[in-house]
Design a protein around this motif. Structure first.
Motif, mmCIF file in Angstrom:
data_model
loop_
_atom_site.group_PDB
_atom_site.id
_atom_site.type_symbol
_atom_site.label_atom_id
_atom_site.label_comp_id
_atom_site.label_asym_id
_atom_site.label_seq_id
_atom_site.Cartn_x
_atom_site.Cartn_y
_atom_site.Cartn_z
ATOM 1 N N GLU A 150 14.995 1.475 -10.081
ATOM 2 C CA GLU A 150 14.370 1.413 -11.407
ATOM 3 C C GLU A 150 15.001 2.405 -12.372
ATOM 4 O O GLU A 150 15.105 2.137 -13.570
ATOM 5 C CB GLU A 150 12.872 1.680 -11.300
ATOM 6 C CG GLU A 150 12.086 0.580 -10.658
ATOM 7 C CD GLU A 150 10.640 0.982 -10.391
ATOM 8 O OE1 GLU A 150 10.201 2.046 -10.879
ATOM 9 O OE2 GLU A 150 9.960 0.223 -9.685
ATOM 10 N N GLU B 56 6.443 8.888 -3.875
ATOM 11 C CA GLU B 56 6.597 7.477 -3.497
ATOM 12 C C GLU B 56 6.543 7.335 -1.984
ATOM 13 O O GLU B 56 6.930 8.243 -1.253
ATOM 14 C CB GLU B 56 7.946 6.924 -4.001
ATOM 15 C CG GLU B 56 8.075 6.843 -5.495
ATOM 16 C CD GLU B 56 7.229 5.757 -6.110
ATOM 17 O OE1 GLU B 56 7.036 4.704 -5.475
ATOM 18 O OE2 GLU B 56 6.756 5.964 -7.238
ATOM 19 N N SER B 57 6.085 6.178 -1.531
ATOM 20 C CA SER B 57 6.104 5.928 -0.087
ATOM 21 C C SER B 57 7.548 5.740 0.358
ATOM 22 O O SER B 57 8.421 5.416 -0.451
ATOM 23 C CB SER B 57 5.286 4.674 0.249
ATOM 24 O OG SER B 57 5.943 3.520 -0.228
ATOM 25 N N TRP C 141 8.889 3.426 1.895
ATOM 26 C CA TRP C 141 9.362 2.063 1.689
ATOM 27 C C TRP C 141 9.741 1.796 0.238
ATOM 28 O O TRP C 141 10.558 0.927 -0.033
ATOM 29 C CB TRP C 141 8.301 1.058 2.131
ATOM 30 C CG TRP C 141 8.008 1.167 3.570
ATOM 31 C CD1 TRP C 141 6.881 1.696 4.137
ATOM 32 C CD2 TRP C 141 8.843 0.797 4.664
ATOM 33 N NE1 TRP C 141 6.974 1.670 5.496
ATOM 34 C CE2 TRP C 141 8.174 1.109 5.849
ATOM 35 C CE3 TRP C 141 10.094 0.220 4.744
ATOM 36 C CZ2 TRP C 141 8.716 0.861 7.101
ATOM 37 C CZ3 TRP C 141 10.625 -0.021 5.993
ATOM 38 C CH2 TRP C 141 9.933 0.299 7.153
ATOM 39 N N SER C 142 9.158 2.505 -0.694
ATOM 40 C CA SER C 142 9.428 2.208 -2.103
ATOM 41 C C SER C 142 10.337 3.233 -2.779
ATOM 42 O O SER C 142 10.589 3.123 -3.981
ATOM 43 C CB SER C 142 8.104 2.098 -2.864
ATOM 44 O OG SER C 142 7.409 3.323 -2.822
ATOM 45 N N GLN C 143 10.838 4.213 -2.053
ATOM 46 C CA GLN C 143 11.725 5.210 -2.657
ATOM 47 C C GLN C 143 13.015 4.577 -3.159
ATOM 48 O O GLN C 143 13.504 4.927 -4.237
ATOM 49 C CB GLN C 143 12.023 6.334 -1.663
ATOM 50 C CG GLN C 143 10.840 7.222 -1.422
ATOM 51 C CD GLN C 143 11.074 8.240 -0.327
ATOM 52 O OE1 GLN C 143 12.021 8.149 0.440
ATOM 53 N NE2 GLN C 143 10.187 9.218 -0.250
ATOM 54 N N GLU D 242 18.513 3.258 -1.100
ATOM 55 C CA GLU D 242 17.789 3.896 -0.001
ATOM 56 C C GLU D 242 18.533 5.122 0.517
ATOM 57 O O GLU D 242 17.934 6.167 0.769
ATOM 58 C CB GLU D 242 17.562 2.885 1.123
ATOM 59 C CG GLU D 242 16.579 1.795 0.748
ATOM 60 C CD GLU D 242 16.500 0.682 1.771
ATOM 61 O OE1 GLU D 242 17.061 0.848 2.873
ATOM 62 O OE2 GLU D 242 15.892 -0.343 1.466
ATOM 63 N N ASP E 204 13.368 1.510 -4.194
ATOM 64 C CA ASP E 204 13.016 0.756 -5.400
ATOM 65 C C ASP E 204 12.902 1.685 -6.601
ATOM 66 O O ASP E 204 13.308 1.339 -7.706
ATOM 67 C CB ASP E 204 11.691 0.008 -5.199
ATOM 68 C CG ASP E 204 11.784 -1.051 -4.123
ATOM 69 O OD1 ASP E 204 12.898 -1.543 -3.860
ATOM 70 O OD2 ASP E 204 10.738 -1.387 -3.542
ATOM 71 N N TRP E 205 12.359 2.865 -6.383
ATOM 72 C CA TRP E 205 12.202 3.841 -7.466
ATOM 73 C C TRP E 205 13.572 4.266 -7.985
ATOM 74 O O TRP E 205 13.787 4.353 -9.195
ATOM 75 C CB TRP E 205 11.412 5.047 -6.954
ATOM 76 C CG TRP E 205 11.018 6.000 -8.016
ATOM 77 C CD1 TRP E 205 9.905 5.934 -8.805
ATOM 78 C CD2 TRP E 205 11.719 7.182 -8.411
ATOM 79 N NE1 TRP E 205 9.882 6.995 -9.663
ATOM 80 C CE2 TRP E 205 10.983 7.779 -9.443
ATOM 81 C CE3 TRP E 205 12.889 7.786 -7.990
ATOM 82 C CZ2 TRP E 205 11.387 8.954 -10.061
ATOM 83 C CZ3 TRP E 205 13.302 8.954 -8.610
ATOM 84 C CH2 TRP E 205 12.546 9.528 -9.634
ATOM 85 N N ASP F 234 20.517 -2.284 -3.036
ATOM 86 C CA ASP F 234 19.331 -1.809 -2.308
ATOM 87 C C ASP F 234 19.668 -0.743 -1.274
ATOM 88 O O ASP F 234 18.985 0.270 -1.172
ATOM 89 C CB ASP F 234 18.638 -2.970 -1.589
ATOM 90 C CG ASP F 234 18.108 -4.022 -2.534
ATOM 91 O OD1 ASP F 234 17.912 -3.700 -3.725
ATOM 92 O OD2 ASP F 234 17.890 -5.165 -2.091
#
Length: 120
Positions: free
Chosen positions: A90, A79-80, A82-84, A108, A86-87, A104
């Protein structure tokens, strides 16, 4: 009563000096307003809460079987940056007990800790 002639320049010097000292101390960070102090305190409190809650996310990850952990770490690394977070959200690891939504900032921080642990 006569006012000595040196009073006017001395008064202007005092006023200019006071203004210069005020500007200098505020710009150097030596003088903090109450609003700035409250903002700093709120930021420190937020950081402390995130630091206290991140181990819960990491512990939830650690409950996964070791064979799955390796797979998840590999997927997280893909994952990038920026999206880790979000992962992690999920997967549900950043949803803390008593809350319905994931956090959030905890997600992170959790991703950072998991990747740092995987590198070492």
């Amino acid at each position: 009563m006569t006012i000595p002639s040196w009073i006017k320049p001395a008064a202007w010097g005092a006023v200019c000096g006071a203004a210069a000292i005020t500007i200098f101390t505020m710009s150097a960070g030596w003088l903090v307003t109450s609003g700035a102090a409250e903002e700093q305190a709120a930021n420190e409190a937020d950081r402390a809460v995130i630091a206290a809650l991140t181990p819960i996310c990491v512990a939830r990850f650690n409950k996964v079987a070791e064979t799955q952990q390796e797979k998840y770490i590999a997927a997280l690394e893909q994952e990038s940056t920026w999206s880790q977070g979000d992962w992690i959200e999920e997967k549900g690891w950043a949803t803390l007990p008593g809350s319905e939504e994931p956090n959030d900032e905890v997600a992170e921080a959790c991703a950072e800790q998991l990747l740092a642990a995987a590198e070492s």
